[in-house]
Write a protein that holds these residues in place. Sequence first.
Motif, PDB file in Angstrom:
ATOM      1  N   ALA A 287       0.828  -1.205   0.000  1.00 35.54           N
ATOM      2  CA  ALA A 287       0.000   0.000   0.000  1.00 35.54           C
ATOM      3  C   ALA A 287       0.863   1.255   0.000  1.00 35.54           C
ATOM      4  N   VAL A 291       0.747   4.162  -2.767  1.00 31.63           N
ATOM      5  CA  VAL A 291       0.526   5.569  -2.429  1.00 31.63           C
ATOM      6  C   VAL A 291       1.592   6.453  -3.053  1.00 31.63           C
ATOM      7  N   CYS A 292       2.851   6.041  -2.962  1.00 33.68           N
ATOM      8  CA  CYS A 292       3.940   6.837  -3.540  1.00 33.68           C
ATOM      9  C   CYS A 292       3.758   6.992  -5.052  1.00 33.68           C
ATOM     10  N   LEU A 295       0.720   9.376  -5.670  1.00 30.60           N
ATOM     11  CA  LEU A 295       0.989  10.767  -5.337  1.00 30.60           C
ATOM     12  C   LEU A 295       1.747  11.472  -6.460  1.00 30.60           C
ATOM     13  N   ASN A 302      -0.412  15.651  -2.129  1.00 33.84           N
ATOM     14  CA  ASN A 302       0.918  15.775  -1.532  1.00 33.84           C
ATOM     15  C   ASN A 302       1.266  17.255  -1.388  1.00 33.84           C
ATOM     16  N   LEU A 320       6.555   9.902   3.958  1.00 36.01           N
ATOM     17  CA  LEU A 320       5.372   9.086   4.219  1.00 36.01           C
ATOM     18  C   LEU A 320       5.226   8.779   5.701  1.00 36.01           C
ATOM     19  N   PHE A 372       2.224  13.029   3.692  1.00 34.14           N
ATOM     20  CA  PHE A 372       1.042  12.174   3.531  1.00 34.14           C
ATOM     21  C   PHE A 372       1.206  11.017   4.502  1.00 34.14           C
ATOM     22  N   ILE A 374      -0.291   7.101   6.301  1.00 36.34           N
ATOM     23  CA  ILE A 374      -1.062   5.862   6.219  1.00 36.34           C
ATOM     24  C   ILE A 374      -1.284   5.350   7.638  1.00 36.34           C
ATOM     25  N   LEU A 397      -4.537   7.875   4.447  1.00 36.91           N
ATOM     26  CA  LEU A 397      -5.214   6.667   3.977  1.00 36.91           C
ATOM     27  C   LEU A 397      -5.274   5.638   5.090  1.00 36.91           C
ATOM     28  N   LEU A 423     -10.058   7.143   2.621  1.00 38.98           N
ATOM     29  CA  LEU A 423      -9.171   8.277   2.371  1.00 38.98           C
ATOM     30  C   LEU A 423      -9.808   9.550   2.906  1.00 38.98           C
ATOM     31  N   MET A 439      -7.724   7.565  -4.977  1.00 39.47           N
ATOM     32  CA  MET A 439      -8.136   6.342  -4.286  1.00 39.47           C
ATOM     33  C   MET A 439      -8.229   5.162  -5.250  1.00 39.47           C
ATOM     34  N   VAL A 442      -4.712   3.906  -6.219  1.00 41.67           N
ATOM     35  CA  VAL A 442      -4.119   3.092  -5.153  1.00 41.67           C
ATOM     36  C   VAL A 442      -4.764   1.709  -5.148  1.00 41.67           C
TER      37      VAL A 442
END
Length: 456
Positions: A287, A291-292, A295, A302, A320, A372, A374, A397, A423, A439, A442
């Motif tokens: 995940a 995400v990276c 973004l 971001n 992150l 950002f 998680i 997230l 999210l 979303m 991802v």
Amino acid sequence: MIEDFRLPDLGEGLPEAEIVAWLVQEGDTVTLNQTIAEVETAKAVVELPSPHAGKITKLHAAAGDVVEVGSVLISFDLGGDSASSPAPAAEMQLSEEPAKAEPNLVGYGAAPRGSARPQRRSRAVAGRPAASDTAVLEAAPHDAIQVAPEQPLERPRSTPPVRLFAKQLGVDLALVEASGANGIISRADVEAYAHRVGATPVTAAPAPEPEFLPELRTQAATGERTTRTPIRGVRKHTAQAMVRSAFTAPHVTTFLTVDVTATTELITSLKADRSLQEHKIGVMAVAAKAVCLALARHPELNSRWDDAAGEIVQHHYVNLGIAAATGRGLVVPNIRDAQDLTLVELADAIRTLAETARAGKTPPADMMGGTFSITNVGVFGVDAGTPILNPGEAGILALGAVRRQPWEHRGEIALRDVMTLALSFDHRLVDGEQGSRFMVEVADVLREPGRAMLLR
């Protein structure tokens, strides 16, 4: 000559710190850089070194007191000795070189071992020998050992959790030998010593309170119906940050349930690879990679809202944040430049970050500058939630639990691994369409991890 030492800024402009424990007393003579106290900021427990060599004339705060930065903490009688000059400001930082004896101001744990070792007064405790009496310890029964005359001892090098464990067993850390090359006493070292001398847990008195909260007032034993806990440290900082975030940024949360069977199958295959077994790659790492990648294609998530400058600041890197639940409260340290890391490197970074946070060793700097975050609520068996943004970040997230359940797959009903994503984003920076597209992207990587090979 009397010299006052004021509480310094322990990192990142934190305004105050709580005195966890004094390691010296009024009347003690201390050496330069000797650890004199453990203090807790809003983000970490820090060992405070002495800036002078001299005699302590007054402690201006008690354990449990919250002291503002700049307030007088301790007074020294320097006695006119030229060797008692303050430590240079450049030395008041964490050093990773074992040959130096510099203070450990912005870290947590034992200070580096060097030639100028910090000293403390040894304690005359019945039945416990001086550290130099190793031969006597091995030759005589444990309950027949006599205490040697009081002499300066090196402060045992360990972390607060290990010191708490030793207290619970009634073990004096000055008698425990570290097995590792770094000279830091581990829990295993304490257990081995306790087994060798037949130490048993201390039951005559209540168990020691956690070192990070010395004034916790537990009243259940007295029949009281409530327990009051001071709002301090990490809990206080987290509460302030969450309230500030909730009442500053307009939060919006969207949900998406996704079939992650391909991701769980990938993880299973990676675990079977002997060359990757030690890296412990899990859903969180996949995940994080997703995400990276997302973004980079949706930079609105971001960004941060700079109200003072009247600007939107867009980051071209990803720091992150990984939310970690600890005994001291919720902390969100971040992985610097996560966009440059491979899946394996992300997995290693997440594991190290989590272990460091749970041990209370996260430096304050590692909890600043996130872009950002998680949070994995699935580890608690929760399917979804509405996470609150970290102040200054545009998105967070939440990963829900992975559940095996009936799901439509290729036109049929099959048992699949399913997970819900949640999210939350700052609606000043991110529109509903942008948040939804992020979303979905991802989720696409989690649904088909091979898609990550096509993204850049």
